[in-house]
Write an enzyme that holds these catalytic residues in place. Structure first.
Site, PDB file in Angstrom:
ATOM      1  N   GLU A  52      34.651  40.727  44.994  1.00  0.00           N
ATOM      2  CA  GLU A  52      34.900  40.592  43.559  1.00  0.00           C
ATOM      3  C   GLU A  52      33.658  41.023  42.788  1.00  0.00           C
ATOM      4  O   GLU A  52      32.629  40.366  42.891  1.00  0.00           O
ATOM      5  CB  GLU A  52      35.268  39.147  43.219  1.00  0.00           C
ATOM      6  CG  GLU A  52      36.562  38.682  43.885  1.00  0.00           C
ATOM      7  CD  GLU A  52      36.881  37.214  43.605  1.00  0.00           C
ATOM      8  OE1 GLU A  52      36.106  36.544  42.877  1.00  0.00           O
ATOM      9  OE2 GLU A  52      37.889  36.723  44.126  1.00  0.00           O
ATOM     10  N   HIS A  82      39.950  36.341  39.193  1.00  0.00           N
ATOM     11  CA  HIS A  82      39.512  35.002  39.606  1.00  0.00           C
ATOM     12  C   HIS A  82      39.420  34.074  38.395  1.00  0.00           C
ATOM     13  O   HIS A  82      38.367  33.479  38.109  1.00  0.00           O
ATOM     14  CB  HIS A  82      38.157  35.074  40.327  1.00  0.00           C
ATOM     15  CG  HIS A  82      37.945  33.915  41.266  1.00  0.00           C
ATOM     16  ND1 HIS A  82      37.197  34.015  42.423  1.00  0.00           N
ATOM     17  CD2 HIS A  82      38.373  32.626  41.211  1.00  0.00           C
ATOM     18  CE1 HIS A  82      37.173  32.838  43.034  1.00  0.00           C
ATOM     19  NE2 HIS A  82      37.879  31.983  42.316  1.00  0.00           N
TER      20      HIS A  82
END
Length: 303
Positions: free
Chosen positions: A255, A276
């Site tokens: 990420e 997220h």
């Protein structure tokens, strides 16, 4: 106390009221942390930095590691305990926000919301282009029946879904209270119209959804992951999308995504990816701050 990631002002105010002296330095690099941590007793961080042996050994004064959030997979907890460090987090604070996001993603998948929104923004009136499905009457498989999984099961049951749950412990009584039924892992995969994942990242759960598991799911079934990216084998998921109805992922193994596999997965028309954001609500962030400040104060008192 050193705080190395962005946190709400209310959290800093609450800590100040408890008597802590705070050095707020969001965005500190790993190198800066290694060079500047000594002298601090408490380190507050989120998921950006790896808090490993090197970080802990750089500060003989360090006493408390405080994760602003739920997961501790970026912390070498075993080494911290061996060093006598207290490790605290806020495990229950974001459960409602993550559960609500999970339901939102399920609805988005079943009603092709992403495709419709994108089409209309591009000037295409896509009313009949994507035929949706109702949640009512469908079977939802909830893997992991902790705080988030239990809320998801309750919400889904209220929407008229049949809910199957799987956990490594006997949660049959709690499942019944949530309007669900506890079953074996493979029965859940084979019977569910949608599967949602709510497990911590451990050696046992890493890539627990891979080639064999995806092949066991129904043709046209949906997969939702709001737990940890490493729980799903991205390469296997990418290759299985021809058989699945789609996937919604709030977490990825990297990420932001950098590998070719993850970039292709994010770009796939059957995949929804959010960055997220499970705990990124005003309410969850406030609860995390309240719960974590209390945990830090208790940990310091015990030292």
């Amino acid at each position: 106390m050193l705080v190395v990631d962005r946190v709400p002002e209310s959290f800093l105010t609450r800590l100040s009221g408890l008597g802590f002296t705070i050095d707020y330095r969001p965005g500190v690099t790993r190198e800066e942390l290694l060079q500047g941590l000594n002298g601090y007793h408490v380190l507050v961080f989120r998921g950006r930095l790896r808090i490993d042996r090197a970080v802990m050994d750089s500060s003989p004064s360090l006493r408390v590691l405080a994760r602003y959030g739920v997961g501790l997979d970026n912390v070498d907890v075993e080494y911290a305990v061996s060093r006598g460090l207290a490790v605290v987090n806020a495990p229950g604070a974001s459960a409602a926000s993550v559960a609500e996001l999970t339901l939102g993603l399920l609805i988005a998948l079943h009603r092709s919301l992403y495709q419709h929104i994108d089409s209309v923004k591009r000037g295409v009136w896509s009313k009949s282009a994507f035929l949706g499905r109702e949640l009512r009457g469908k079977t939802l498989g909830v893997v992991g029946f902790g705080r988030v999984g239990r809320l998801v099961a309750r919400y889904a049951s209220c929407l008229g879904m049949r809910v199957l749950v799987h956990d490594v412990v006997d949660a049959s009584r709690e499942a019944r209270e949530a309007g669900a039924e506890q079953v074996g892992f493979w029965e859940l995969l084979e019977s569910s119209d949608a599967v949602t994942l709510h497990v911590p990242l451990t050696p046992q759960t890493r890539r627990m959804i891979s080639w064999r598991e995806l092949a066991a799911m129904k043709d046209g079934a949906f997969l939702v992951n709001t737990s940890r990216g490493e729980v799903v084998d991205a390469e296997a998921l990418l290759a299985s999308l021809d058989c699945l109805g789609g996937a919604a992922l709030d977490v990825l193994e990297e990420e932001p995504p950098r590998s070719e596999t993850l970039r292709r997965l994010v770009a796939h028309p059957k995949v929804i990816v959010t960055p997220h954001i499970g705990a990124e609500t005003v309410e969850a962030q406030e609860r995390i701050g309240e719960e974590l400040a209390h945990a830090i104060a208790e940990a310091v008192e015990r030292l």
